[in-house]
Write a protein that holds these residues in place. Structure first.
Motif, PDB file in Angstrom:
ATOM      1  N   CYS A   2      60.330  52.810  24.232  1.00 31.14           N
ATOM      2  CA  CYS A   2      60.476  53.730  25.512  1.00 31.14           C
ATOM      3  C   CYS A   2      61.764  54.417  25.487  1.00 31.14           C
ATOM      4  CB  CYS A   2      60.044  53.206  26.511  1.00 31.14           C
ATOM      5  SG  CYS A   2      58.284  52.609  26.981  1.00 31.14           S
ATOM      6  N   ASP A   3      61.934  55.613  25.616  1.00 33.53           N
ATOM      7  CA  ASP A   3      63.128  56.300  25.698  1.00 33.53           C
ATOM      8  C   ASP A   3      63.947  55.929  26.723  1.00 33.53           C
ATOM      9  OD1 ASP A   3      62.393  57.606  23.522  1.00 33.53           O
ATOM     10  OD2 ASP A   3      61.978  59.327  24.338  1.00 33.53           O
ATOM     11  N   GLU A   4      65.313  56.187  26.856  1.00 30.92           N
ATOM     12  CA  GLU A   4      65.919  55.830  27.918  1.00 30.92           C
ATOM     13  C   GLU A   4      65.891  57.101  28.861  1.00 30.92           C
ATOM     14  OE1 GLU A   4      68.348  53.801  29.285  1.00 30.92           O
ATOM     15  OE2 GLU A   4      67.276  52.184  27.687  1.00 30.92           O
ATOM     16  N   PRO A   5      65.753  57.158  30.140  1.00 30.43           N
ATOM     17  CA  PRO A   5      65.717  58.434  31.037  1.00 30.43           C
ATOM     18  C   PRO A   5      66.750  59.102  30.854  1.00 30.43           C
ATOM     19  CG  PRO A   5      66.194  56.540  32.416  1.00 30.43           C
ATOM     20  CD  PRO A   5      65.959  55.780  30.970  1.00 30.43           C
ATOM     21  N   LYS A   6      66.591  60.690  30.875  1.00 28.37           N
ATOM     22  CA  LYS A   6      67.481  61.394  30.970  1.00 28.37           C
ATOM     23  C   LYS A   6      68.212  61.454  32.374  1.00 28.37           C
ATOM     24  CE  LYS A   6      65.688  64.120  27.158  1.00 28.37           C
ATOM     25  NZ  LYS A   6      64.965  63.216  26.602  1.00 28.37           N
ATOM     26  N   ILE A   7      69.665  61.400  32.545  1.00 32.74           N
ATOM     27  CA  ILE A   7      70.085  61.359  33.815  1.00 32.74           C
ATOM     28  C   ILE A   7      70.800  62.632  34.221  1.00 32.74           C
ATOM     29  CG2 ILE A   7      72.056  59.923  35.208  1.00 32.74           C
ATOM     30  CD1 ILE A   7      69.403  58.216  34.037  1.00 32.74           C
ATOM     31  N   ASP A   8      70.595  62.867  35.282  1.00 27.81           N
ATOM     32  CA  ASP A   8      71.183  64.342  35.860  1.00 27.81           C
ATOM     33  C   ASP A   8      72.502  63.682  36.231  1.00 27.81           C
ATOM     34  OD1 ASP A   8      71.774  66.543  37.131  1.00 27.81           O
ATOM     35  OD2 ASP A   8      70.090  66.611  38.705  1.00 27.81           O
ATOM     36  N   ASN A   9      73.409  64.647  36.107  1.00 34.35           N
ATOM     37  CA  ASN A   9      75.014  64.058  36.445  1.00 34.35           C
ATOM     38  C   ASN A   9      75.378  64.315  37.721  1.00 34.35           C
ATOM     39  OD1 ASN A   9      75.699  63.346  33.821  1.00 34.35           O
ATOM     40  ND2 ASN A   9      76.251  65.473  33.149  1.00 34.35           N
ATOM     41  N   SER A  10      74.560  65.462  38.532  1.00 37.60           N
ATOM     42  CA  SER A  10      75.014  65.644  39.805  1.00 37.60           C
ATOM     43  C   SER A  10      74.450  64.648  40.944  1.00 37.60           C
ATOM     44  CB  SER A  10      74.472  67.232  40.273  1.00 37.60           C
ATOM     45  OG  SER A  10      73.025  67.159  40.038  1.00 37.60           O
ATOM     46  N   THR A  11      73.090  64.062  40.362  1.00 38.64           N
ATOM     47  CA  THR A  11      72.519  63.145  41.241  1.00 38.64           C
ATOM     48  C   THR A  11      72.648  61.631  40.733  1.00 38.64           C
ATOM     49  OG1 THR A  11      70.401  63.568  40.471  1.00 38.64           O
ATOM     50  CG2 THR A  11      70.947  65.025  42.303  1.00 38.64           C
ATOM     51  N   GLN A  12      72.927  61.459  39.611  1.00 44.35           N
ATOM     52  CA  GLN A  12      72.623  60.167  38.970  1.00 44.35           C
ATOM     53  C   GLN A  12      71.406  59.479  39.075  1.00 44.35           C
ATOM     54  OE1 GLN A  12      75.301  58.413  36.856  1.00 44.35           O
ATOM     55  NE2 GLN A  12      76.045  60.624  37.016  1.00 44.35           N
ATOM     56  N   GLU A  13      70.378  60.315  39.044  1.00 44.73           N
ATOM     57  CA  GLU A  13      69.155  59.759  38.924  1.00 44.73           C
ATOM     58  C   GLU A  13      68.346  60.314  37.768  1.00 44.73           C
ATOM     59  OE1 GLU A  13      67.510  57.699  40.877  1.00 44.73           O
ATOM     60  OE2 GLU A  13      69.388  57.322  41.887  1.00 44.73           O
ATOM     61  N   PRO A  14      67.161  59.755  37.326  1.00 42.82           N
ATOM     62  CA  PRO A  14      66.369  60.522  36.463  1.00 42.82           C
ATOM     63  C   PRO A  14      66.104  61.733  36.632  1.00 42.82           C
ATOM     64  CG  PRO A  14      65.804  58.120  36.739  1.00 42.82           C
ATOM     65  CD  PRO A  14      66.728  58.770  37.875  1.00 42.82           C
ATOM     66  N   MET A  15      66.155  62.514  35.585  1.00 44.38           N
ATOM     67  CA  MET A  15      65.601  64.339  35.604  1.00 44.38           C
ATOM     68  C   MET A  15      63.979  64.218  35.835  1.00 44.38           C
ATOM     69  SD  MET A  15      67.661  66.083  32.848  1.00 44.38           S
ATOM     70  CE  MET A  15      69.343  66.422  32.998  1.00 44.38           C
ATOM     71  N   ASN A  16      63.685  65.221  36.510  1.00 41.59           N
ATOM     72  CA  ASN A  16      62.102  65.613  37.033  1.00 41.59           C
ATOM     73  C   ASN A  16      61.513  64.584  37.724  1.00 41.59           C
ATOM     74  OD1 ASN A  16      62.167  67.650  35.124  1.00 41.59           O
ATOM     75  ND2 ASN A  16      61.679  66.489  33.483  1.00 41.59           N
ATOM     76  N   CYS A  17      62.391  64.019  38.758  1.00 41.18           N
ATOM     77  CA  CYS A  17      62.019  63.028  39.746  1.00 41.18           C
ATOM     78  C   CYS A  17      61.208  63.744  40.864  1.00 41.18           C
ATOM     79  CB  CYS A  17      63.096  62.406  40.452  1.00 41.18           C
ATOM     80  SG  CYS A  17      62.699  60.989  41.705  1.00 41.18           S
ATOM     81  N   THR A  18      59.821  63.170  41.054  1.00 42.14           N
ATOM     82  CA  THR A  18      59.051  63.663  42.053  1.00 42.14           C
ATOM     83  C   THR A  18      58.418  62.444  42.605  1.00 42.14           C
ATOM     84  OG1 THR A  18      57.315  63.952  40.466  1.00 42.14           O
ATOM     85  CG2 THR A  18      58.650  65.907  41.030  1.00 42.14           C
ATOM     86  N   ASN A  19      58.358  62.457  43.996  1.00 44.82           N
ATOM     87  CA  ASN A  19      57.705  61.096  44.836  1.00 44.82           C
ATOM     88  C   ASN A  19      58.315  60.048  44.517  1.00 44.82           C
ATOM     89  OD1 ASN A  19      55.962  63.158  46.111  1.00 44.82           O
ATOM     90  ND2 ASN A  19      54.440  62.891  44.595  1.00 44.82           N
ATOM     91  N   HIS A  20      59.648  60.005  44.210  1.00 44.37           N
ATOM     92  CA  HIS A  20      60.301  58.605  43.714  1.00 44.37           C
ATOM     93  C   HIS A  20      59.845  58.103  42.563  1.00 44.37           C
ATOM     94  CE1 HIS A  20      61.986  58.474  47.901  1.00 44.37           C
ATOM     95  NE2 HIS A  20      60.736  58.758  48.359  1.00 44.37           N
ATOM     96  N   THR A  21      59.313  58.940  41.570  1.00 39.30           N
ATOM     97  CA  THR A  21      58.932  58.634  40.068  1.00 39.30           C
ATOM     98  C   THR A  21      59.188  59.498  39.244  1.00 39.30           C
ATOM     99  OG1 THR A  21      57.048  57.334  41.283  1.00 39.30           O
ATOM    100  CG2 THR A  21      57.082  57.731  39.046  1.00 39.30           C
ATOM    101  N   ALA A  22      59.818  58.908  38.016  1.00 39.64           N
ATOM    102  CA  ALA A  22      60.185  59.897  36.974  1.00 39.64           C
ATOM    103  C   ALA A  22      59.535  59.010  35.740  1.00 39.64           C
ATOM    104  CB  ALA A  22      61.507  59.981  36.566  1.00 39.64           C
ATOM    105  N   TYR A  23      59.109  60.011  34.592  1.00 38.54           N
ATOM    106  CA  TYR A  23      58.351  59.474  33.536  1.00 38.54           C
ATOM    107  C   TYR A  23      59.190  59.381  32.384  1.00 38.54           C
ATOM    108  CZ  TYR A  23      54.470  59.353  36.779  1.00 38.54           C
ATOM    109  OH  TYR A  23      53.657  58.802  37.784  1.00 38.54           O
ATOM    110  N   VAL A  24      59.096  58.590  31.351  1.00 35.47           N
ATOM    111  CA  VAL A  24      59.650  58.607  30.240  1.00 35.47           C
ATOM    112  C   VAL A  24      58.580  58.535  29.173  1.00 35.47           C
ATOM    113  CG1 VAL A  24      62.066  58.061  30.841  1.00 35.47           C
ATOM    114  CG2 VAL A  24      60.545  56.420  30.069  1.00 35.47           C
TER     115      VAL A  24
END
Length: 151
Positions: A2-24
């Protein structure tokens, strides 16, 4: 794999986070054969996506953990930490009483450092993705409890 999640620099959370879940995306190993729900077999070569793994992410609204701790440490006796986190009444009370004579400032510094007191809007702090996050564990009625057996 599985790929590492792409991290948004401004929020330090995985990109495309919806409903407390992101997918890789995950790539199965070469020469793996899988059957789907219809019974159709597929052989993977190791280059195509086999499935998407869900990763938990948090709701953040711009409140930095580092800023909150620094304000609490250096200006907590003026209530700056509570103003920053969105608690103006407590900030004003701390300002008028000089941090409850220093005791309230010390208590707030401990509570903010341990991430017990957070932003007033219910969001989480912005903390480095691989940083020092705390996860609060709770026991609810949905938690499974194993019965103890005695010999």
């Amino acid at each position: 794999m599985c790929d590492e999640p792409k991290i948004d620099n401004s929020t330090q959370e995985p990109m495309n986070c919806t409903n407390h879940t992101a997918y890789v995306q995950c790539l199965p190993a070469p020469n793996i054969t899988c059957k789907d729900h219809l019974g159709v077999e597929k052989v993977f070569t190791g280059h195509e996506v086999g499935f998407y793994k869900p990763i938990a992410c948090r709701n953040v609204n711009g409140y930095s953990y580092k800023v909150a701790v620094a304000l609490s440490l250096f200006l907590g006796w003026l209530g700056a930490d509570r103003f920053y986190l969105g608690y103006p009444a407590l900030g004003l009370l701390k300002f008028c009483t000089v941090g409850f004579c220093g005791i309230g400032s010390l208590i707030d510094f401990i509570l903010i450092s341990m991430q017990i007191v957070g932003p007033s809007d219910g969001s989480s702090y912005i903390i480095d993705y691989y940083g020092a996050r705390l996860t609060r564990l709770t026991i609810t009625n949905a938690t499974f409890r194993k019965m103890q057996t005695y010999p």
